[in-house]
Design a protein around this motif. Structure first.
Motif, PDB file in Angstrom:
ATOM      1  N   GLU A  68      15.200  49.408  66.183  1.00 48.97           N
ATOM      2  CA  GLU A  68      15.821  49.327  64.851  1.00 48.97           C
ATOM      3  C   GLU A  68      16.593  48.012  64.704  1.00 48.97           C
ATOM      4  O   GLU A  68      16.595  47.417  63.625  1.00 48.97           O
ATOM      5  N   VAL A  69      17.247  47.561  65.771  1.00 45.92           N
ATOM      6  CA  VAL A  69      17.936  46.262  65.725  1.00 45.92           C
ATOM      7  C   VAL A  69      16.909  45.159  65.454  1.00 45.92           C
ATOM      8  O   VAL A  69      17.149  44.252  64.652  1.00 45.92           O
ATOM      9  N   MET A  70      15.750  45.234  66.108  1.00 50.58           N
ATOM     10  CA  MET A  70      14.691  44.249  65.876  1.00 50.58           C
ATOM     11  C   MET A  70      14.233  44.282  64.423  1.00 50.58           C
ATOM     12  O   MET A  70      14.083  43.240  63.777  1.00 50.58           O
ATOM     13  N   ARG A  71      13.993  45.478  63.906  1.00 49.05           N
ATOM     14  CA  ARG A  71      13.544  45.639  62.516  1.00 49.05           C
ATOM     15  C   ARG A  71      14.535  45.015  61.530  1.00 49.05           C
ATOM     16  O   ARG A  71      14.132  44.508  60.486  1.00 49.05           O
ATOM     17  N   ALA A  72      15.808  45.077  61.849  1.00 50.40           N
ATOM     18  CA  ALA A  72      16.849  44.604  60.939  1.00 50.40           C
ATOM     19  C   ALA A  72      17.097  43.095  61.014  1.00 50.40           C
ATOM     20  O   ALA A  72      17.939  42.581  60.278  1.00 50.40           O
ATOM     21  N   CYS A  73      16.363  42.391  61.840  1.00 47.26           N
ATOM     22  CA  CYS A  73      16.605  40.951  62.011  1.00 47.26           C
ATOM     23  C   CYS A  73      16.321  40.136  60.753  1.00 47.26           C
ATOM     24  O   CYS A  73      16.970  39.116  60.526  1.00 47.26           O
ATOM     25  N   GLY A  74      15.354  40.537  59.955  1.00 42.90           N
ATOM     26  CA  GLY A  74      15.034  39.771  58.754  1.00 42.90           C
ATOM     27  C   GLY A  74      13.961  40.444  57.929  1.00 42.90           C
ATOM     28  O   GLY A  74      13.260  41.341  58.406  1.00 42.90           O
ATOM     29  N   ALA A  77      16.284  36.000  70.057  1.00 44.93           N
ATOM     30  CA  ALA A  77      14.820  35.997  70.125  1.00 44.93           C
ATOM     31  C   ALA A  77      14.221  35.819  68.736  1.00 44.93           C
ATOM     32  O   ALA A  77      13.250  35.070  68.551  1.00 44.93           O
ATOM     33  N   TYR A  78      14.801  36.485  67.765  1.00 39.60           N
ATOM     34  CA  TYR A  78      14.323  36.344  66.381  1.00 39.60           C
ATOM     35  C   TYR A  78      14.558  34.918  65.870  1.00 39.60           C
ATOM     36  O   TYR A  78      13.651  34.289  65.322  1.00 39.60           O
ATOM     37  N   THR A  79      15.751  34.402  66.085  1.00 38.02           N
ATOM     38  CA  THR A  79      16.066  33.033  65.653  1.00 38.02           C
ATOM     39  C   THR A  79      15.139  32.035  66.331  1.00 38.02           C
ATOM     40  O   THR A  79      14.634  31.094  65.699  1.00 38.02           O
ATOM     41  N   ASP A  80      14.885  32.236  67.613  1.00 36.64           N
ATOM     42  CA  ASP A  80      14.001  31.353  68.375  1.00 36.64           C
ATOM     43  C   ASP A  80      12.581  31.370  67.811  1.00 36.64           C
ATOM     44  O   ASP A  80      11.973  30.314  67.642  1.00 36.64           O
ATOM     45  N   CYS A 102       7.518  41.486  65.257  1.00 34.83           N
ATOM     46  CA  CYS A 102       7.069  40.128  64.970  1.00 34.83           C
ATOM     47  C   CYS A 102       7.890  39.545  63.825  1.00 34.83           C
ATOM     48  O   CYS A 102       8.355  40.284  62.958  1.00 34.83           O
ATOM     49  N   ALA A 103       8.027  38.241  63.812  1.00 39.82           N
ATOM     50  CA  ALA A 103       8.486  37.523  62.630  1.00 39.82           C
ATOM     51  C   ALA A 103       7.209  37.012  61.991  1.00 39.82           C
ATOM     52  O   ALA A 103       6.473  36.243  62.606  1.00 39.82           O
ATOM     53  N   ALA A 117       4.675  45.612  57.631  1.00 43.66           N
ATOM     54  CA  ALA A 117       6.105  45.826  57.408  1.00 43.66           C
ATOM     55  C   ALA A 117       6.609  47.102  58.072  1.00 43.66           C
ATOM     56  O   ALA A 117       7.706  47.107  58.645  1.00 43.66           O
ATOM     57  N   HIS A 118       5.852  48.163  58.008  1.00 44.57           N
ATOM     58  CA  HIS A 118       6.270  49.408  58.648  1.00 44.57           C
ATOM     59  C   HIS A 118       5.021  50.152  59.085  1.00 44.57           C
ATOM     60  O   HIS A 118       4.294  50.698  58.259  1.00 44.57           O
TER      61      HIS A 118
END
Length: 133
Positions: free
Chosen positions: A37-43, A121-124, A58-59, A12-13
């Motif tokens: 930070e934008v990547m971290r905030a995706c979900g 990219a996150y949604t994909d 990563c997701a 997670a971090h």
């Protein structure tokens, strides 16, 4: 066989990621940090690690994006970038899957378009994970 790039060690971090951003007085790493930070905030399922010397998002355990700082530019990269919608024409690269956006200190950044690429990219990757299940 899956075309996903998976990391069971993603967490997670990751303190190593923070250490990467804090290393020295590197203005390009500081330029890269807001995009990570934008990547971290995706979900809530976003995990991270250092892979090949760069912060990777990563997701769950499936990599979707990374940042890297070079001598004269920053890359915001996407593991499945060849499949992302890119109406602003930001993506570079000719590999089978990966693409990146090159950022240079002092040059304007299309923040809305880059934020949209990260979200795509996150949604994909979430879709790909669902399809594998």
């Amino acid at each position: 066989m899956s075309d996903l790039f998976r990391f069971s060690s993603a967490v997670a971090h990751d303190p190593a990621v923070e250490a990467w951003f804090s290393y020295g007085d590197d203005v390009l790493r500081r330029l890269a940090k807001p995009w990570f930070e934008v990547m971290r905030a995706c979900g809530e399922d976003v995990r991270e690690l250092i892979h090949d010397g760069r912060p990777t998002a990563c997701a769950d355990d499936a990599a979707f994006a990374y940042v890297d700082a070079f001598q004269a530019h920053v890359n915001v990269g996407f593991y499945q970038g060849s499949d992302l919608p890119d109406s602003a024409g930001l993506l570079q690269g000719a590999g089978k899957r990966m693409r990146h956006v090159k950022l240079r200190w002092g040059e304007p950044i299309d923040e809305a378009a880059l934020t949209a690429l990260i979200a795509a990219a996150y949604t994909d990757i979430r879709r790909r994970l669902r399809d594998e299940a």
